[in-house]
Scaffold this active site. Structure first.
Site, PDB file in Angstrom:
ATOM      1  N   ASN A 213       0.847  -1.190   0.000  1.00 13.58           N
ATOM      2  CA  ASN A 213       0.000   0.000   0.000  1.00 13.58           C
ATOM      3  C   ASN A 213       0.883   1.241   0.000  1.00 13.58           C
ATOM      4  OD1 ASN A 213       0.348   1.030   2.841  1.00 13.58           O
ATOM      5  ND2 ASN A 213      -0.372  -1.049   3.280  1.00 13.58           N
ATOM      6  N   LYS A 291       7.969 -18.325  -8.838  1.00 13.32           N
ATOM      7  CA  LYS A 291       7.386 -17.192  -9.565  1.00 13.32           C
ATOM      8  C   LYS A 291       6.243 -17.694 -10.460  1.00 13.32           C
ATOM      9  CE  LYS A 291       8.369 -13.549 -12.803  1.00 13.32           C
ATOM     10  NZ  LYS A 291       9.218 -13.154 -13.906  1.00 13.32           N
TER      11      LYS A 291
END
Ligand code: C5P
Length: 401
Positions: A213, A291
């Site tokens: 954030n 990944k």
């Protein structure tokens, strides 16, 4: 702490922003501070000794080898007869000379000879500021205990845009007061341990991707600095932020909410806990060890699981700090939500702020908060986050008096 009677030595470097220092000197005099100034040769290209003399109502020192100056006030005495030395604007060159301990003019000699706290207000072109050489010098100076205010981001005199603007005068004044308080002020929180959380958390999606954030850590870091200045031993647990480590704090860097909680619990016991971090409410339940690849089966579907609530955990902990303070960031019915949140989280105080789009609170330098306690709601005036931090610490000091 007021500035009345405080002795300040202002070293004016050679930057276009030197004109703002004239206003700074005037404001310091208005508040009753005694001001002496040293003007570098480069500084004298931007402001005149006469302006500085008129505004400081004091002699301006410019020359290391002036017989008159040395007989009246030697450079060593000049460096010692101050409560605080302020360098504004602190140019890349002055910072470099400070970092390498040079003494080839009056300003650098005074800075090398002083035994007093030093505050610098850097100002330069954005590329000069970001250059690894300047950043390394900055890190060296910070490590030696030099306080820093700014620079701010914005339009620069050179026509470029970015970080490098001299901090505004009110901000420099605030930094002067905090630096003076840190060195000369009362230490109402001496012997207390304060735990502060700050910044965002990062929650892994896979080894290279995170959910994050926009929390800058400015408020939490300012609170940690203000607590340390008030004499507390401070443990700051922070997510990834660009803010520099506040002076005098033990800084623990974590990424996820779970790591933040573990670091906080390990730091207990504490007298005070302030949870200013913007902790992610959820983490990815099915985070991948490898990944994630673009495959034929379309976008991955993430599922989420709730993160621990650090504030609520500390507030109900067997080793609960005596004072537990949380934040509420709301976009509507701010106070109403904060009152409810204080009870739900079990904390003592909530600082509630409105983070609606357009307020610029997230990532910005200013905020407007309400302090919500068991006794009621106190609206605080809009202020710099560093001022909110100081006011909060004053209120905390009241509890521990
Ligand atoms: O519930 P909400 O996120 O609005 O609460 C904000 C307050 O709770 C802040 O003080 C924040 O630091 C704290 N908090 C926490 N752990 C969480 C969520 C919020 O410490 N998981």
């Amino acid at each position: 702490m007021t500035l009345a009677g405080r002795r300040l030595l202002i070293i004016v470097g050679g930057g276009i922003a030197a004109y703002k220092v004239l206003e700074l000197v005037r404001r310091l005099r208005d508040q009753g501070a005694a001001v002496r100034t040293v003007l570098t040769a480069a500084g004298a290209q931007f402001v005149t000794p006469l302006s500085l003399q008129a505004l400081s109502e004091n002699k301006v020192y410019t020359d290391l080898f002036s017989l008159t100056d040395e007989s009246e006030m030697g450079h060593i005495r000049l460096s010692r007869e101050a409560d605080l030395v302020v360098v504004a604007p602190a140019t890349a060159d002055l910072m470099a000379r400070m970092a390498t301990g040079q003494a080839n003019d009056l300003a650098s000699t005074v800075l090398l000879a002083t035994d007093k706290p030093v505050l610098i207000a850097p100002s330069m072109n954005v590329m000069m500021w970001q250059h690894p050489a300047t950043q390394a010098n900055l890190a060296t100076l910070r490590q030696r205990g030099v306080a820093v205010v700014g620079p701010a981001a914005g339009d620069l005199a050179c026509g470029e845009v970015g970080s490098g603007r001299l901090a505004e005068v009110p901000e420099i004044l605030t930094a002067i007061v905090s630096t003076l308080t840190a060195h000369h002020g009362p230490k109402p929180l001496a012997g207390r341990h304060a735990l502060v959380t700050s910044g965002p958390t990062w929650e892994a999606i896979d080894p290279v991707r995170v959910i994050a954030n926009r929390s800058s850590g400015k408020q939490g870091h300012a609170i940690a600095a203000a607590l340390a200045a008030a004499g507390a031993r401070v443990t700051l647990v922070t997510g990834p932020v660009a803010e520099p480590d506040p002076p005098g704090c033990t800084v623990l860097r974590i990424e996820s909410a779970r790591d933040m909680l573990a670091a906080c619990e390990a730091a207990l016991p504490a007298d005070i806990a302030i949870c200013a971090a913007a902790v992610a409410d959820w983490r990815v339940a099915n985070a991948s060890d490898q990944k994630l690849k673009k495959g034929s089966d379309g976008a991955p579907v993430l599922s989420f699981v709730a993160n621990p609530d650090i504030l609520a955990t500390l507030a109900r902990h067997a080793q609960r700090p005596r004072l537990v303070v949380g934040f509420a960031a709301e976009t509507e019915r701010v106070v109403e939500h904060a009152i409810e949140k204080r009870q739900r989280k079990g904390c003592d105080w909530i600082l509630a702020n409105d983070v609606s789009p357009g307020t610029g609170v997230f990532g910005g330098d200013r905020t407007t908060v309400h302090l919500v306690t068991a006794d009621g709601v106190e609206p605080w005036p809009s202020a710099l986050k560093v001022e909110v931090a100081r006011r909060l610490v004053d209120a905390i000091a009241g509890v521990f008096r």
